[in-house]
Design a protein around this motif. Structure first.
Motif, short mmCIF file in Angstrom:
data_model
loop_
_atom_site.label_atom_id
_atom_site.label_comp_id
_atom_site.label_asym_id
_atom_site.label_seq_id
_atom_site.Cartn_x
_atom_site.Cartn_y
_atom_site.Cartn_z
N ARG A 353 47.41 17.07 -56.15
CA ARG A 353 48.69 17.03 -55.71
C ARG A 353 48.88 18.20 -54.80
O ARG A 353 50.31 18.59 -54.52
CB ARG A 353 49.86 16.96 -56.85
CG ARG A 353 49.53 15.83 -57.81
CD ARG A 353 50.39 15.75 -59.04
NE ARG A 353 50.46 14.90 -60.05
CZ ARG A 353 50.80 13.70 -59.74
NH1 ARG A 353 51.90 13.29 -58.67
NH2 ARG A 353 50.76 12.35 -60.68
N ASP A 355 49.90 20.55 -52.04
CA ASP A 355 50.73 20.77 -50.93
C ASP A 355 50.59 21.85 -49.98
O ASP A 355 51.48 22.74 -50.25
CB ASP A 355 52.07 20.00 -51.15
CG ASP A 355 52.86 20.25 -49.73
OD1 ASP A 355 52.32 20.03 -48.69
OD2 ASP A 355 54.22 19.78 -49.83
N SER A 358 53.42 22.79 -47.58
CA SER A 358 54.79 22.83 -48.23
C SER A 358 55.87 22.08 -47.67
O SER A 358 56.90 22.08 -47.52
CB SER A 358 55.27 24.35 -48.69
OG SER A 358 54.59 25.04 -49.57
N GLU A 362 51.77 15.48 -49.61
CA GLU A 362 50.61 16.21 -50.43
C GLU A 362 49.50 16.02 -49.34
O GLU A 362 49.43 15.12 -48.61
CB GLU A 362 50.27 15.68 -51.74
CG GLU A 362 50.00 14.07 -51.65
CD GLU A 362 49.80 13.43 -53.02
OE1 GLU A 362 48.84 13.03 -53.49
OE2 GLU A 362 51.06 13.30 -53.70
N ASP A 363 48.43 16.95 -49.66
CA ASP A 363 47.04 17.08 -48.66
C ASP A 363 46.41 15.92 -48.72
O ASP A 363 45.72 15.58 -47.58
CB ASP A 363 46.23 18.29 -49.42
CG ASP A 363 47.01 19.61 -48.97
OD1 ASP A 363 47.96 19.70 -48.65
OD2 ASP A 363 46.45 20.69 -49.42
N ASP A 366 48.20 14.02 -46.01
CA ASP A 366 48.74 14.92 -44.89
C ASP A 366 47.64 15.19 -43.69
O ASP A 366 46.65 15.48 -43.86
CB ASP A 366 49.01 16.24 -45.21
CG ASP A 366 49.77 17.01 -44.45
OD1 ASP A 366 49.99 16.77 -43.05
OD2 ASP A 366 50.86 17.85 -44.89
N PRO A 369 47.28 19.14 -43.24
CA PRO A 369 47.41 19.92 -44.26
C PRO A 369 47.95 21.37 -44.24
O PRO A 369 48.47 21.71 -45.20
CB PRO A 369 46.30 19.73 -44.99
CG PRO A 369 45.26 19.50 -44.35
CD PRO A 369 45.87 18.69 -43.14
N ARG A 372 53.32 22.43 -41.32
CA ARG A 372 54.45 21.54 -41.84
C ARG A 372 54.69 20.36 -40.94
O ARG A 372 54.93 20.86 -39.65
CB ARG A 372 55.64 22.47 -42.11
CG ARG A 372 55.59 23.48 -43.09
CD ARG A 372 56.66 24.46 -43.18
NE ARG A 372 57.97 23.75 -43.39
CZ ARG A 372 58.24 23.44 -44.53
NH1 ARG A 372 57.65 23.75 -45.57
NH2 ARG A 372 59.53 22.66 -44.74
N GLY A 379 52.78 14.29 -41.52
CA GLY A 379 52.67 15.34 -41.92
C GLY A 379 52.39 16.60 -40.98
O GLY A 379 52.06 17.59 -41.15
#
Length: 604
Positions: A353, A355, A358, A362-363, A366, A369, A372, A379
């Motif tokens: 889970r 991230d 942030s 979640e990666d 995303d 990753p 933002r 993502g």
């Protein structure tokens, strides 16, 4: 066992004449090659049967195979069989080298290590050990290769047997032997199937001169092989069937050879096969046993959607090469694991889970990753170098700010009204888009623009539609129509306007005269659904034309007016109630501007 006979097609079965010793002394066998075993030098799939695969460019493979065949050559008379060659041990050396991905050269060299001659052999003193057999050389040409989308492996080739073996040990033909062939194979998940068909062309003729009744001819034959092998594992199994269909007076034969092979390391493989033979063709033994090893590029290629064989050897390999393994030990196969090197949750496709940036995504989901971004962009952040609010991916001028409607490029706008000069009818005077950039007209200077002013030449407040307060305007100017505050009434079932409707129509005529910018107006007449629809349409058409004529008589240009009767076809309320029917009986005035589809209708 005793019924295995020799027949025309290599060496033909000979009938023993009375007195075996006398026969052995007076009927020598002519030159011929007894050995029927052929290896697959490349051995990508089967050790025996060609499967349409070739080695990759620059790869080579060398194999050494020791094998024993029991009773490969027998003579019989009146149902009694006598072994001419009771047993034969042979060493086969084969090699293959691929010049390109589609061209492979190959060769085989048999060496008879030990040969057990029976008492009925024509020449019991013939060499029994360390005798050279018939070497072969050949080419293989790849035509098709199976890939992720499907297809088959298809190759053609040909081998030539050289007549340089021993003359006295059944190890040489009287001339060249030529064998063209075609091979096709296909993978089906964890196993592979193939078919190998070829024509053996060899020197023919009688082998002996014993008796004209004895079938003892050598001749051409069709050789067919089929194989089923497993794939993708360090230990592989294979099942081979080799058969011969004679093209002359010789019987057919079949051999079944199952086997196993094991990859010791990427450069060494060992294997063993054993099987039985059926038929009377010379060289078809009662049973055959083989064992050997291969050296060089012996690791099988990874097939479509298949794990590499090297995955079982403890080597450091990528998750892509070993899709069936679980490198991070999270219970999710590499094939299904979106994070194959980091242990995660099976419910999250093997990812944790985490991230990192942030951003709430979640990666595992995303696309960026470490940066933002929002969910709409998976993502990733919006890239906007010129900060004009247009993302770089949609911005035709990435380094210059500009509005979105101009694809992010700056648009010349002298009057700063947000309309490009090329599209601005008044480029030096600001105005709204609906007026093509021109300022609002207000003829009576009452603060109500002409486009909304029912009384263009008389001042009045906005609340009274721009008309003087002592007047009650009956028409509201809307973008698409003239909205009536009254109603147009007709005599029942007639096209005669009632006098009480003249006030409303006079206001319509006034607005049209004072607003020449309204190019065309459709006078539409409607009825309820009582009566016959076609009669209602005719009545409504007549009423629309009467209203149009009234407006023309009040000074409105005829070319600005269309008359259309719709009958009951366009209700605005339910015809189930009297109020609804009253609402449906109406006359409306729709504004037609250039480009409107309805403007193409003929004028009345």
């Amino acid at each position: 066992m005793g019924r295995r006979m020799l027949a025309p097609g290599g060496l033909v079965l000979l009938l023993l004449l009375p007195g075996m010793a006398a026969f052995a002394q007076t009927t020598p066998l002519k030159l011929f090659e007894l050995e029927r075993l052929e290896l697959n030098p490349g051995a990508e799939g089967s050790l025996i049967v060609g499967m349409g695969e070739l080695l990759q460019a620059g790869q080579f493979r060398t194999s050494a195979v020791a094998h024993y065949s029991h009773r490969p050559l027998m003579l019989f008379r009146e149902g009694k069989a006598t072994a001419v060659v009771g047993g034969r041990s042979t060493m086969h050396v084969s090699a293959a080298y691929s010049l390109t991905n589609w061209l492979q050269v190959e060769g085989q060299l048999p060496l008879v290590l030990l040969q057990q001659l029976g008492p009925s052999a024509p020449n019991p003193e013939s060499p029994k050990s360390f005798v050279l057999g018939t070497p072969t050389v050949g080419l293989r040409l790849g035509l098709l290769t199976q890939d992720e989308q499907g297809g088959v492996d298809l190759a053609v080739g040909g081998d030539v047997g050289l007549p340089v073996g021993s003359m006295d040990a059944y190890a040489r033909d009287a001339g060249l032997r030529v064998s063209p062939r075609v091979m096709v194979g296909r993978r089906f998940g964890f196993f592979r199937a193939a078919l190998d068909a070829g024509l053996m062309v060899r020197p023919g003729g009688r082998v002996t001169d014993v008796n004209s009744e004895i079938l003892d001819e050598l001749g051409n034959e069709l050789r067919i092989g089929a194989a089923l092998v497993t794939t993708g594992r360090r230990m592989r199994w294979e099942f081979n069937v080799r058969g011969m269909v004679p093209l002359s007076q010789q019987p057919g034969s079949v051999e079944v050879l199952p086997g196993v092979r094991y990859l010791v390391n990427p450069s060494l493989e060992v294997f063993a096969l054993a099987g039985v033979g059926m038929g009377k063709t010379p060289g078809t033994p009662l049973f055959r046993v083989l064992a050997g090893g291969s050296f060089g590029d012996v690791t099988p290629r990874r097939g479509p959607k298949e794990s590499s064989v090297r995955c079982d050897m403890g080597l450091s390999l990528s998750p892509e090469e070993c899709p069936e393994k679980d490198d991070d030990g999270d219970g999710v196969r590499n094939l299904d694991d979106k994070c194959p090197l980091v242990a995660g949750d099976p419910a999250r496709a093997g990812c944790s889970r985490t991230d990192t940036d942030s951003d709430g995504i979640e990666d595992s989901l995303d696309a960026c990753p470490t940066e933002r971004g929002d969910a709409a962009r998976q993502g990733c952040p919006v890239r906007d170098q010129d900060n004009d609010g247009v993302a770089d991916e949609d911005d035709a001028c990435v380094a210059e700010a500009g509005p979105a409607e101009n694809r992010g490029c700056p648009a010349p706008d002298r009057d700063k009204d947000g309309i490009h000069n090329d599209d601005d009818a008044c480029p030096d005077e600001p105005g709204p888009p609906e007026r093509q950039g021109c300022p609002e007209e207000d003829t009576d200077k009452d603060g109500v623009p002409n486009r909304e002013d029912t009384c263009v030449h008389e001042s009045g407040p906005q609340s009274n539609l721009g008309c003087p307060e002592h007047e009650v305007p009956q028409v509201v100017i809307k973008p698409r129509q003239l909205e009536l505050r009254g109603k147009v009434f007709f005599e029942a079932s007639q096209a005669r306007i009632q006098q009480r409707s003249f006030v409303v129509l006079d206001w319509v005529a006034k607005v049209l005269r004072e607003h020449p910018e309204l190019p065309r107006v459709v006078v539409g007449a409607h009825t309820d659904d009582r009566g016959f629809a076609e009669q209602n349409r005719q009545l409504s058409q007549q009423r629309a034309e009467v209203v149009r004529r009234y407006l023309i008589d009040k000074g409105v240009a005829a070319e600005r007016l269309d008359a259309r009767g719709y009958g009951p076809d366009k209700p605005v309320d339910s015809n189930a109630t009297s109020i609804g029917r009253e609402n449906n009986r109406r006359v409306d005035f729709m504004i037609i501007r250039d480009g409107d589809e309805s403007s193409a209708a003929p004028r009345k």
